[in-house]
Design a protein around this motif. Structure first.
Motif, PDB file in Angstrom:
ATOM      1  N   VAL A 178       0.863  -1.180   0.000  1.00 30.71           N
ATOM      2  CA  VAL A 178       0.000   0.000   0.000  1.00 30.71           C
ATOM      3  C   VAL A 178       0.901   1.232   0.000  1.00 30.71           C
ATOM      4  O   VAL A 178       1.674   1.434   0.939  1.00 30.71           O
ATOM      5  N   ASP A 179       0.807   2.033  -1.057  1.00 30.71           N
ATOM      6  CA  ASP A 179       1.614   3.251  -1.155  1.00 30.71           C
ATOM      7  C   ASP A 179       0.679   4.430  -1.383  1.00 30.71           C
ATOM      8  O   ASP A 179       0.075   4.560  -2.450  1.00 30.71           O
ATOM      9  N   PHE A 180       0.577   5.311  -0.398  1.00 34.27           N
ATOM     10  CA  PHE A 180      -0.330   6.453  -0.484  1.00 34.27           C
ATOM     11  C   PHE A 180       0.288   7.639  -1.218  1.00 34.27           C
ATOM     12  O   PHE A 180      -0.421   8.608  -1.514  1.00 34.27           O
ATOM     13  N   GLY A 181       1.577   7.584  -1.506  1.00 36.26           N
ATOM     14  CA  GLY A 181       2.213   8.753  -2.111  1.00 36.26           C
ATOM     15  C   GLY A 181       2.204   9.906  -1.121  1.00 36.26           C
ATOM     16  O   GLY A 181       2.506   9.732   0.058  1.00 36.26           O
ATOM     17  N   ARG A 196      -0.328   4.193  14.794  1.00 31.29           N
ATOM     18  CA  ARG A 196      -1.532   4.917  15.201  1.00 31.29           C
ATOM     19  C   ARG A 196      -2.012   5.861  14.114  1.00 31.29           C
ATOM     20  O   ARG A 196      -2.991   6.585  14.316  1.00 31.29           O
ATOM     21  N   ALA A 197      -1.320   5.852  12.969  1.00 32.40           N
ATOM     22  CA  ALA A 197      -1.664   6.778  11.893  1.00 32.40           C
ATOM     23  C   ALA A 197      -2.568   6.150  10.847  1.00 32.40           C
ATOM     24  O   ALA A 197      -3.082   6.860   9.977  1.00 32.40           O
ATOM     25  N   ILE A 198      -2.769   4.833  10.892  1.00 31.01           N
ATOM     26  CA  ILE A 198      -3.547   4.173   9.854  1.00 31.01           C
ATOM     27  C   ILE A 198      -4.691   3.372  10.459  1.00 31.01           C
ATOM     28  O   ILE A 198      -4.682   3.029  11.643  1.00 31.01           O
ATOM     29  N   THR A 199      -5.685   3.093   9.600  1.00 28.41           N
ATOM     30  CA  THR A 199      -6.773   2.181   9.939  1.00 28.41           C
ATOM     31  C   THR A 199      -6.736   1.024   8.953  1.00 28.41           C
ATOM     32  O   THR A 199      -6.226   1.160   7.833  1.00 28.41           O
ATOM     33  N   PRO A 235       0.318  12.369  11.983  1.00 32.54           N
ATOM     34  CA  PRO A 235       1.336  13.426  12.036  1.00 32.54           C
ATOM     35  C   PRO A 235       2.034  13.599  10.696  1.00 32.54           C
ATOM     36  O   PRO A 235       2.111  12.667   9.880  1.00 32.54           O
ATOM     37  N   ALA A 236       2.540  14.800  10.462  1.00 34.09           N
ATOM     38  CA  ALA A 236       3.281  15.065   9.235  1.00 34.09           C
ATOM     39  C   ALA A 236       4.586  14.282   9.238  1.00 34.09           C
ATOM     40  O   ALA A 236       5.161  14.001  10.279  1.00 34.09           O
ATOM     41  N   GLY A 237       5.029  13.937   8.029  1.00 34.27           N
ATOM     42  CA  GLY A 237       6.289  13.220   7.889  1.00 34.27           C
ATOM     43  C   GLY A 237       6.106  11.913   7.157  1.00 34.27           C
ATOM     44  O   GLY A 237       5.017  11.598   6.648  1.00 34.27           O
ATOM     45  N   PRO A 238       7.172  11.103   7.085  1.00 35.95           N
ATOM     46  CA  PRO A 238       7.101   9.837   6.358  1.00 35.95           C
ATOM     47  C   PRO A 238       6.252   8.808   7.083  1.00 35.95           C
ATOM     48  O   PRO A 238       6.219   8.775   8.325  1.00 35.95           O
ATOM     49  N   LEU A 239       5.556   7.981   6.315  1.00 33.79           N
ATOM     50  CA  LEU A 239       4.751   6.898   6.854  1.00 33.79           C
ATOM     51  C   LEU A 239       5.342   5.587   6.333  1.00 33.79           C
ATOM     52  O   LEU A 239       5.342   5.330   5.126  1.00 33.79           O
ATOM     53  N   ARG A 240       5.879   4.783   7.224  1.00 35.72           N
ATOM     54  CA  ARG A 240       6.445   3.484   6.867  1.00 35.72           C
ATOM     55  C   ARG A 240       6.019   2.502   7.950  1.00 35.72           C
ATOM     56  O   ARG A 240       6.549   2.525   9.061  1.00 35.72           O
ATOM     57  N   VAL A 258       2.193  -6.846   5.052  1.00 40.22           N
ATOM     58  CA  VAL A 258       1.742  -5.887   4.047  1.00 40.22           C
ATOM     59  C   VAL A 258       2.405  -4.546   4.369  1.00 40.22           C
ATOM     60  O   VAL A 258       2.147  -3.946   5.419  1.00 40.22           O
ATOM     61  N   MET A 259       3.256  -4.065   3.475  1.00 39.72           N
ATOM     62  CA  MET A 259       3.962  -2.821   3.704  1.00 39.72           C
ATOM     63  C   MET A 259       3.064  -1.636   3.376  1.00 39.72           C
ATOM     64  O   MET A 259       2.347  -1.642   2.371  1.00 39.72           O
ATOM     65  N   VAL A 260       3.100  -0.618   4.246  1.00 38.17           N
ATOM     66  CA  VAL A 260       2.320   0.604   4.056  1.00 38.17           C
ATOM     67  C   VAL A 260       3.285   1.783   4.072  1.00 38.17           C
ATOM     68  O   VAL A 260       4.024   1.982   5.040  1.00 38.17           O
ATOM     69  N   THR A 261       3.300   2.552   2.973  1.00 39.40           N
ATOM     70  CA  THR A 261       4.202   3.697   2.877  1.00 39.40           C
ATOM     71  C   THR A 261       3.432   4.924   2.399  1.00 39.40           C
ATOM     72  O   THR A 261       2.338   4.820   1.834  1.00 39.40           O
ATOM     73  N   GLY A 262       4.025   6.075   2.628  1.00 36.46           N
ATOM     74  CA  GLY A 262       3.433   7.332   2.185  1.00 36.46           C
ATOM     75  C   GLY A 262       4.153   8.502   2.818  1.00 36.46           C
ATOM     76  O   GLY A 262       5.127   8.340   3.565  1.00 36.46           O
ATOM     77  N   TRP A 263       3.680   9.680   2.510  1.00 31.12           N
ATOM     78  CA  TRP A 263       4.230  10.901   3.091  1.00 31.12           C
ATOM     79  C   TRP A 263       3.076  11.834   3.408  1.00 31.12           C
ATOM     80  O   TRP A 263       2.303  12.206   2.530  1.00 31.12           O
ATOM     81  N   VAL A 264       2.947  12.166   4.691  1.00 27.64           N
ATOM     82  CA  VAL A 264       1.919  13.112   5.118  1.00 27.64           C
ATOM     83  C   VAL A 264       2.546  14.501   5.083  1.00 27.64           C
ATOM     84  O   VAL A 264       3.453  14.799   5.876  1.00 27.64           O
ATOM     85  N   ARG A 265       2.069  15.318   4.154  1.00 31.04           N
ATOM     86  CA  ARG A 265       2.654  16.648   3.976  1.00 31.04           C
ATOM     87  C   ARG A 265       2.009  17.630   4.940  1.00 31.04           C
ATOM     88  O   ARG A 265       0.809  17.850   4.910  1.00 31.04           O
ATOM     89  N   GLY A 266       2.828  18.225   5.786  1.00 31.28           N
ATOM     90  CA  GLY A 266       2.339  19.221   6.722  1.00 31.28           C
ATOM     91  C   GLY A 266       2.464  20.615   6.154  1.00 31.28           C
ATOM     92  O   GLY A 266       2.528  20.816   4.935  1.00 31.28           O
TER      93      GLY A 266
END
Length: 338
Positions: free
Chosen positions: A143-146, A178-181, A208-213, A230-238
């Protein structure tokens, strides 16, 4: 000499030839900096992307630079948590394997080039292995949220298919984030034994803002394949942004210095409190402590001040006083000519 003795002699020579280089490599000073240098992911579904963090502890009396990461296979990639590791500090080197195009046992190597401040250079081999299953398939493999704007929610789904799994089922999920469901739903179970699940993963609005891994572990009733990652990645832009994301500074010769610029913005005035990563020819300026909505950081590289040559990659960690914003990791690359 009899045929049996000839074979024994040749076998002994081959053993010496094989053991010799390995012994030399084992004596490499850089090997001892890693807590471990191999990892087996175990059975993983086809299509899955799996990762493992190797820990480096600098037991030297001088800073160590992670100069380069080079995989032996296109299915493998790596990234380091820092460019420079000071004495007594630690960093991680993440090795990631993409299993889409393979079945069965698959082993690859991530070559890590290290150099000390005094110029000692060495290469460490980090081995990763997976046993890729044919009867369980993930689509897509992760799962890659970009990039997701902070405060907004986002959802993605993957499917998990298994053939000949009449009695196979997932029992629970495990994740420390705690950032994902996450929600797991069985969507198909046929008399032929074909089973399908759908995993819906979302980012919480208050992430929170920052990288999600992160990694979600799906636990099944199959003793041989108990856990599916299952790998979950992304970047939450603050509110804090930087451009470019990668600063390519070109080539530097012994007769010239090279410069590049990062632009860091926020909707509210802020100050840059610290920048880590300078040294070994690299410098960053200015650090004037002023509060403003835009800062321009100039990165300079002077070949005569550096101890290494070739393709260099440096990560600068920029800390600010923006509430709730993590440090920014800015990457610069340059080729230092011999």
């Amino acid at each position: 000499m009899t045929r049996r003795r000839m074979i024994a002699a040749l076998t002994g020579c081959l053993a010496v030839w094989l053991v010799g280089p390995a012994t030399v490599h084992a004596a490499n000073w850089a090997d001892s900096l890693f807590v471990e240098r191999s990892h087996h992911f175990g059975p993983v579904p086809r299509g899955a992307k799996v990762k493992h963090e190797f820990t480096l502890i600098n037991r030297m009396g001088e800073p160590v630079t992670i100069l380069n990461l080079r995989p032996s296979c296109g299915c493998t990639s790596g990234q380091a948590s820092a460019s420079v590791v000071n004495p007594g500090q630690s960093a991680t080197v993440e090795a990631q394997m993409d299993t889409r195009n393979f079945l069965g046992e698959k082993s690859t190597i991530l070559f890590v080039t290290l150099v000390t401040a005094s110029g000692r250079e060495a290469e460490v081999r980090l081995h990763v292995t997976s046993h890729i299953l044919a009867d369980i398939v993930l689509n897509p493999g992760s799962v890659d949220f970009g990039t997701v704007v902070k405060g907004q929610s986002a959802t993605q789904s993957i499917t998990i298919d298994r053939i000949n799994g009449a009695n196979w089922r997932f029992e629970r999920m495990v994740s420390a984030s705690r950032a994902i469901t996450a929600q797991l739903v069985e969507t198909k179970r046929e008399p032929s034994g074909a089973v399908q699940y759908r995993l819906d993963v979302g980012i919480k609005p208050d992430a929170p803002a920052g990288p999600l891994r992160d990694e979600i572990q799906l636990l099944s009733n199959d003793r041989e394949t108990r856990s599916i990652p299952v790998m979950v990645t992304g970047w939450v832009r603050g509110d804090l942004t930087a451009s470019p994301s990668l600063l390519a500074m070109g080539e530097a010769t012994s007769a010239e210095a090279k410069q590049g610029k990062f632009i860091i913005r926020s909707s509210q005035p802020f100050a840059i409190t610290a920048v880590d990563g300078a040294g070994d020819g690299f410098s960053v300026a200015p650090l004037d402590g002023q509060r403003k909505t835009m800062h321009i950081l100039t990165v300079a590289y002077k070949p005569e001040d550096g101890t290494t040559r070739g393709d260099l990659r440096r990560i600068f960690r920029v800390s600010t006083d923006v509430p709730g914003e993590p440090p920014l990791d800015l990457t610069a690359t340059i080729h230092a000519a011999p």
